[in-house]
Design an enzyme around this catalytic site. Structure first.
Site, PDB file in Angstrom:
ATOM      1  N   ARG A 298      -4.714  30.517  18.174  1.00  0.00           N
ATOM      2  CA  ARG A 298      -4.903  29.416  19.114  1.00  0.00           C
ATOM      3  C   ARG A 298      -6.144  29.638  19.962  1.00  0.00           C
ATOM      4  NH1 ARG A 298       0.948  29.389  21.822  1.00  0.00           N
ATOM      5  NH2 ARG A 298       0.497  31.621  21.651  1.00  0.00           N
TER       6      ARG A 298
ATOM      7  N   TYR B  82      -4.478  26.589  14.049  1.00  0.00           N
ATOM      8  CA  TYR B  82      -3.878  26.874  12.751  1.00  0.00           C
ATOM      9  C   TYR B  82      -4.181  25.790  11.720  1.00  0.00           C
ATOM     10  CZ  TYR B  82      -1.369  30.103  15.775  1.00  0.00           C
ATOM     11  OH  TYR B  82      -1.061  31.081  16.688  1.00  0.00           O
TER      12      TYR B  82
ATOM     13  N   HIS C 151       7.935  30.643  13.481  1.00  0.00           N
ATOM     14  CA  HIS C 151       7.911  30.916  12.043  1.00  0.00           C
ATOM     15  C   HIS C 151       8.247  29.685  11.208  1.00  0.00           C
ATOM     16  CE1 HIS C 151       8.268  35.598  12.176  1.00  0.00           C
ATOM     17  NE2 HIS C 151       7.189  35.126  12.779  1.00  0.00           N
TER      18      HIS C 151
ATOM     19  N   LYS D 202       9.021  38.740   8.807  1.00  0.00           N
ATOM     20  CA  LYS D 202      10.423  38.766   9.234  1.00  0.00           C
ATOM     21  C   LYS D 202      10.466  38.758  10.763  1.00  0.00           C
ATOM     22  CE  LYS D 202      10.171  43.098  10.673  1.00  0.00           C
ATOM     23  NZ  LYS D 202      10.340  43.404  12.102  1.00  0.00           N
TER      24      LYS D 202
ATOM     25  N   ARG E 291       7.321  40.277  24.969  1.00  0.00           N
ATOM     26  CA  ARG E 291       7.867  39.403  23.924  1.00  0.00           C
ATOM     27  C   ARG E 291       9.302  39.748  23.573  1.00  0.00           C
ATOM     28  NH1 ARG E 291       8.968  39.916  18.660  1.00  0.00           N
ATOM     29  NH2 ARG E 291       8.057  42.002  18.546  1.00  0.00           N
TER      30      ARG E 291
ATOM     31  N   ASP F 138      14.171  41.587  15.392  1.00  0.00           N
ATOM     32  CA  ASP F 138      13.110  42.559  15.139  1.00  0.00           C
ATOM     33  C   ASP F 138      13.590  43.747  14.315  1.00  0.00           C
ATOM     34  OD1 ASP F 138      10.165  43.069  16.623  1.00  0.00           O
ATOM     35  OD2 ASP F 138      11.213  41.232  17.195  1.00  0.00           O
TER      36      ASP F 138
END
Length: 338
Positions: A122, A143, A164, A182, A250, A263
């Site tokens: 971005r 993107y 995602h 993932k 995050r 995660d």
């Protein structure tokens, strides 16, 4: 290290297990092999009786030392997935996202002689800095520009979890094969949307669950397939890491789909589903951080034939991160990060 414990020991099995480093243990002997291109064999019988040499192939693998071997590594993505061959150096990759994991991905592809054509972020300055770091031909601000780039053949989505599904769908709409970091998506509903869109458009889409292509995972599948373990009744895994505790980061941000499960716990679930199939029943318990994301999760999944998988994951403390596959004729223990 992969350790195999068998109820009945035989040299046919030993010959099979020369492919990667592992330990085989039975009531009669222990055989140890060197990982990464060498073979070592040591047998020790019951009550101190020792066999004088290793009877496994190749015959020059004598007791107590290592010999080089030309055995290939297994688990390369391009060998097992039709539609997108990661070993095809003619494929020009575009990175949708310029974070830390994008750097790891780019470094690995470039090391293998695979083209990374472009990166998008971005923030155009961030994309340009990333492109300069890895000497990439193109940096895109936004993107959409990368997805419209005719020089990009396939896309790797590595934005935060909450994006995602959205970004995978954009890649599919653009007709670009897409590899999604993932966790594939945040919810099952999102995953179905992406899968349905890919099927409808005839576009390759896949979760970047790299552990499914490790030599150790190939080894586990092969031992199940050849009957060494008998009928698999249980898969038990731990994935515990001490991750960034910053409540503003995050991992602790619910809007970015933070937490241990997406995660870390995805590895537990993926390993269990890979070996036992989709679960028919799920029981899970967890604890939350002050920001409302999951800090620890324990889960029990029931699979076909009443086989069970148990998984534990946490981002609050480091743990053994081991795996265990238990069958009626023996069990496999994956030491370290399974």
């Amino acid at each position: 290290v992969v350790s195999l414990y068998v109820n009945d020991f035989n040299t046919r099995a030993v010959r099979t297990y020369l492919r990667i480093g592992f330990t085989v243990t039975s009531q009669f002997a222990t055989v140890l092999y060197c990982p990464a291109g060498a073979i070592r064999c040591r047998w020790s019988g019951l009550r101190g009786r020792a066999l004088r040499s290793c009877r496994a192939d190749p015959p020059e693998a004598s007791a107590g030392y290592c010999r080089p071997t030309s055995e290939p590594r297994y688990g390369w993505l391009g060998d097992t997935n039709k539609g997108l061959n990661m070993a095809d150096t003619s494929i020009r990759w575009g990175l949708l996202g310029a974070g830390g994991i994008a750097g790891v991905f780019a470094e690995n592809l470039l090391t293998e002689g695979i083209t990374v054509q472009a990166v998008a972020a971005r923030d155009g300055a961030k994309a340009r800095a990333f492109a300069d770091r890895f000497d990439l031909p193109t940096a895109h601000e936004g993107y959409a520009a990368l997805l419209a780039d005719p020089e990009v053949d396939a896309v790797y989505v590595n934005t935060t979890h909450n994006f995602h599904a959205e970004h995978a769908l954009l890649a599919i709409e653009a007709g670009k094969p897409v590899l999604v970091e993932k966790a594939f998506t945040v919810t099952a509903a999102e995953a179905r949307r992406v899968a349905d869109a890919a099927r409808s458009a005839g576009v390759f889409a896949m979760e970047a669950m790299w552990t499914r292509f490790l030599p150790s995972t190939d080894f586990v599948r092969a031992r199940i397939a050849d009957g060494s373990l008998g009928e698999v009744r249980a898969v038990i895994t731990d994935h515990s890491q001490f991750l960034n505790p910053d409540p503003k980061g995050r991992l602790h941000n619910p809007e970015l789909a933070g937490g241990a499960l997406l995660d870390l716990g995805v590895y537990n679930v993926s390993f269990a589903v890979d070996l036992l199939g989709a679960p028919t029943d799920i029981v899970a318990r967890g604890t939350l951080t002050a920001t409302g994301v999951d800090a620890e999760v324990s889960m029990v999944l029931t699979h076909a034939g009443a086989a069970v998988s148990e998984g534990h994951t946490t981002m609050l403390s480091a743990g053994p991160s081991r795996g265990l596959v238990i069958g009626t004729e023996g069990y496999l223990e994956l030491d370290g990060a399974f």
